[in-house]
Design a protein around this motif. Structure first.
Motif, mmCIF file in Angstrom:
data_model
loop_
_atom_site.group_PDB
_atom_site.id
_atom_site.type_symbol
_atom_site.label_atom_id
_atom_site.label_comp_id
_atom_site.label_asym_id
_atom_site.label_seq_id
_atom_site.Cartn_x
_atom_site.Cartn_y
_atom_site.Cartn_z
ATOM 1 N N VAL A 25 5.227 -118.278 -7.667
ATOM 2 C CA VAL A 25 5.670 -119.391 -6.812
ATOM 3 C C VAL A 25 4.468 -120.033 -6.112
ATOM 4 N N ASP A 26 3.535 -119.205 -5.640
ATOM 5 C CA ASP A 26 2.322 -119.718 -5.006
ATOM 6 C C ASP A 26 1.589 -120.677 -5.928
ATOM 7 N N SER A 27 1.411 -120.280 -7.188
ATOM 8 C CA SER A 27 0.630 -121.115 -8.080
ATOM 9 C C SER A 27 1.416 -122.363 -8.484
ATOM 10 N N GLN A 28 2.744 -122.236 -8.581
ATOM 11 C CA GLN A 28 3.563 -123.424 -8.848
ATOM 12 C C GLN A 28 3.430 -124.441 -7.723
ATOM 13 N N LEU A 29 3.497 -123.953 -6.504
ATOM 14 C CA LEU A 29 3.406 -124.845 -5.347
ATOM 15 C C LEU A 29 2.033 -125.495 -5.283
ATOM 16 N N ALA A 30 1.004 -124.718 -5.526
ATOM 17 C CA ALA A 30 -0.358 -125.232 -5.491
ATOM 18 C C ALA A 30 -0.537 -126.303 -6.567
ATOM 19 N N GLU A 54 6.073 -135.824 1.687
ATOM 20 C CA GLU A 54 7.309 -136.064 0.957
ATOM 21 C C GLU A 54 7.517 -135.012 -0.121
ATOM 22 N N THR A 55 6.431 -134.718 -0.809
ATOM 23 C CA THR A 55 6.506 -133.716 -1.859
ATOM 24 C C THR A 55 6.977 -132.391 -1.290
ATOM 25 N N LEU A 56 6.413 -132.034 -0.141
ATOM 26 C CA LEU A 56 6.799 -130.780 0.504
ATOM 27 C C LEU A 56 8.281 -130.771 0.840
ATOM 28 N N GLN A 57 8.804 -131.967 1.124
ATOM 29 C CA GLN A 57 10.185 -132.027 1.563
ATOM 30 C C GLN A 57 11.179 -132.155 0.418
ATOM 31 N N ASN A 58 10.713 -132.393 -0.787
ATOM 32 C CA ASN A 58 11.711 -132.517 -1.845
ATOM 33 C C ASN A 58 12.375 -131.172 -2.113
ATOM 34 N N SER A 59 13.621 -131.254 -2.539
ATOM 35 C CA SER A 59 14.461 -130.054 -2.486
ATOM 36 C C SER A 59 13.974 -128.930 -3.402
ATOM 37 N N LEU A 60 13.443 -129.300 -4.556
ATOM 38 C CA LEU A 60 12.969 -128.270 -5.471
ATOM 39 C C LEU A 60 11.901 -127.431 -4.804
ATOM 40 N N GLN A 61 10.928 -128.147 -4.202
ATOM 41 C CA GLN A 61 9.842 -127.422 -3.571
ATOM 42 C C GLN A 61 10.327 -126.671 -2.339
ATOM 43 N N ASP A 121 11.425 -121.768 0.673
ATOM 44 C CA ASP A 121 12.410 -120.834 1.234
ATOM 45 C C ASP A 121 12.281 -119.464 0.586
ATOM 46 N N GLU A 122 12.145 -119.476 -0.742
ATOM 47 C CA GLU A 122 12.040 -118.212 -1.464
ATOM 48 C C GLU A 122 10.778 -117.470 -1.037
ATOM 49 N N LEU A 123 9.710 -118.251 -0.874
ATOM 50 C CA LEU A 123 8.444 -117.658 -0.446
ATOM 51 C C LEU A 123 8.593 -116.958 0.917
ATOM 52 N N HIS A 124 9.317 -117.608 1.824
ATOM 53 C CA HIS A 124 9.548 -117.004 3.144
ATOM 54 C C HIS A 124 10.350 -115.711 3.030
ATOM 55 N N LEU A 125 11.391 -115.745 2.182
ATOM 56 C CA LEU A 125 12.198 -114.543 1.978
ATOM 57 C C LEU A 125 11.340 -113.405 1.424
ATOM 58 N N SER A 147 19.792 -106.464 -7.348
ATOM 59 C CA SER A 147 20.264 -107.802 -7.678
ATOM 60 C C SER A 147 19.778 -108.830 -6.661
ATOM 61 N N PHE A 148 19.486 -108.393 -5.462
ATOM 62 C CA PHE A 148 18.990 -109.322 -4.443
ATOM 63 C C PHE A 148 17.903 -108.635 -3.613
ATOM 64 N N PRO A 149 16.666 -108.611 -4.140
ATOM 65 C CA PRO A 149 15.589 -107.852 -3.490
ATOM 66 C C PRO A 149 15.221 -108.353 -2.094
ATOM 67 N N TYR A 150 15.662 -109.554 -1.722
ATOM 68 C CA TYR A 150 15.322 -110.069 -0.397
ATOM 69 C C TYR A 150 16.328 -109.629 0.662
ATOM 70 N N ALA A 151 17.353 -108.899 0.249
ATOM 71 C CA ALA A 151 18.423 -108.546 1.176
ATOM 72 C C ALA A 151 17.887 -107.809 2.401
ATOM 73 N N ALA A 152 18.273 -108.306 3.582
ATOM 74 C CA ALA A 152 17.869 -107.645 4.819
ATOM 75 C C ALA A 152 19.064 -106.956 5.466
ATOM 76 N N ARG A 153 20.246 -107.224 4.913
ATOM 77 C CA ARG A 153 21.473 -106.643 5.468
ATOM 78 C C ARG A 153 22.265 -105.952 4.371
ATOM 79 N N CYS A 154 23.037 -104.949 4.756
ATOM 80 C CA CYS A 154 23.955 -104.335 3.811
ATOM 81 C C CYS A 154 25.103 -105.318 3.542
ATOM 82 N N ILE A 155 25.895 -105.028 2.524
ATOM 83 C CA ILE A 155 26.938 -105.978 2.130
ATOM 84 C C ILE A 155 27.916 -106.251 3.270
ATOM 85 N N VAL A 156 28.292 -105.207 3.975
ATOM 86 C CA VAL A 156 29.267 -105.351 5.058
ATOM 87 C C VAL A 156 28.738 -106.300 6.142
#
Ligand SMILES: [Zn+2]
Length: 116
Positions: A24-29, A54-61, A66-70, A100-109
């Motif tokens: 993701v880092d290299s894609q963004l760069a 503007e580029t930073l704000q487009n939804s794809l990026q 967001d993923e990078l932050h997670l 299935s979701f390595p960024y999970a910070a909470r249990c399912i409940v």
């Protein structure tokens, strides 16, 4: 799962996260470099700046950012030894959920309660 197995499991997730982060880092760069180079040909320096914003704000990026932050959150929790522990109830998060979701910070409940 023993403590040792759990540690190995988390270390394999850490590797996955680092690999994905590098991608993701290299894609963004690449994207911001491309946009900046395009802009320089046609526009003044100021416009180049607003163009790259503007580029930073487009939804794809933005979803990549967001993923990078997670990912950074997850990696920080791994380094602090808090990974895989629910941030709300302190119960261990199941391996299945983390796989299935390595960024999970909470249990399912807690996640379900959080989303409601
Ligand atoms: Zn929980």
């Amino acid at each position: 799962m023993t403590v040792k197995q759990r540690a190995e499991f988390i270390s394999s997730i850490r590797k996955l996260l680092l690999k994905r982060k590098a991608e993701v880092d290299s894609q963004l760069a690449e994207q911001s470099h491309e946009k900046l180079t395009d802009g320089m040909v046609q526009d003044s320096a100021d416009e180049v700046l607003s163009l790259s914003m503007e580029t930073l704000q487009n939804s794809l990026q933005r979803s990549e950012i967001d993923e990078l932050h997670l990912m950074e959150d997850a990696l920080a929790r791994i380094d602090k030894g808090e990974y895989g522990i629910c941030i709300d109830c302190s119960d261990p998060i199941s391996e299945k959920r983390l796989e299935s979701f390595p960024y999970a910070a909470r249990c399912i409940v807690c996640q379900e309660a959080f989303e409601q």
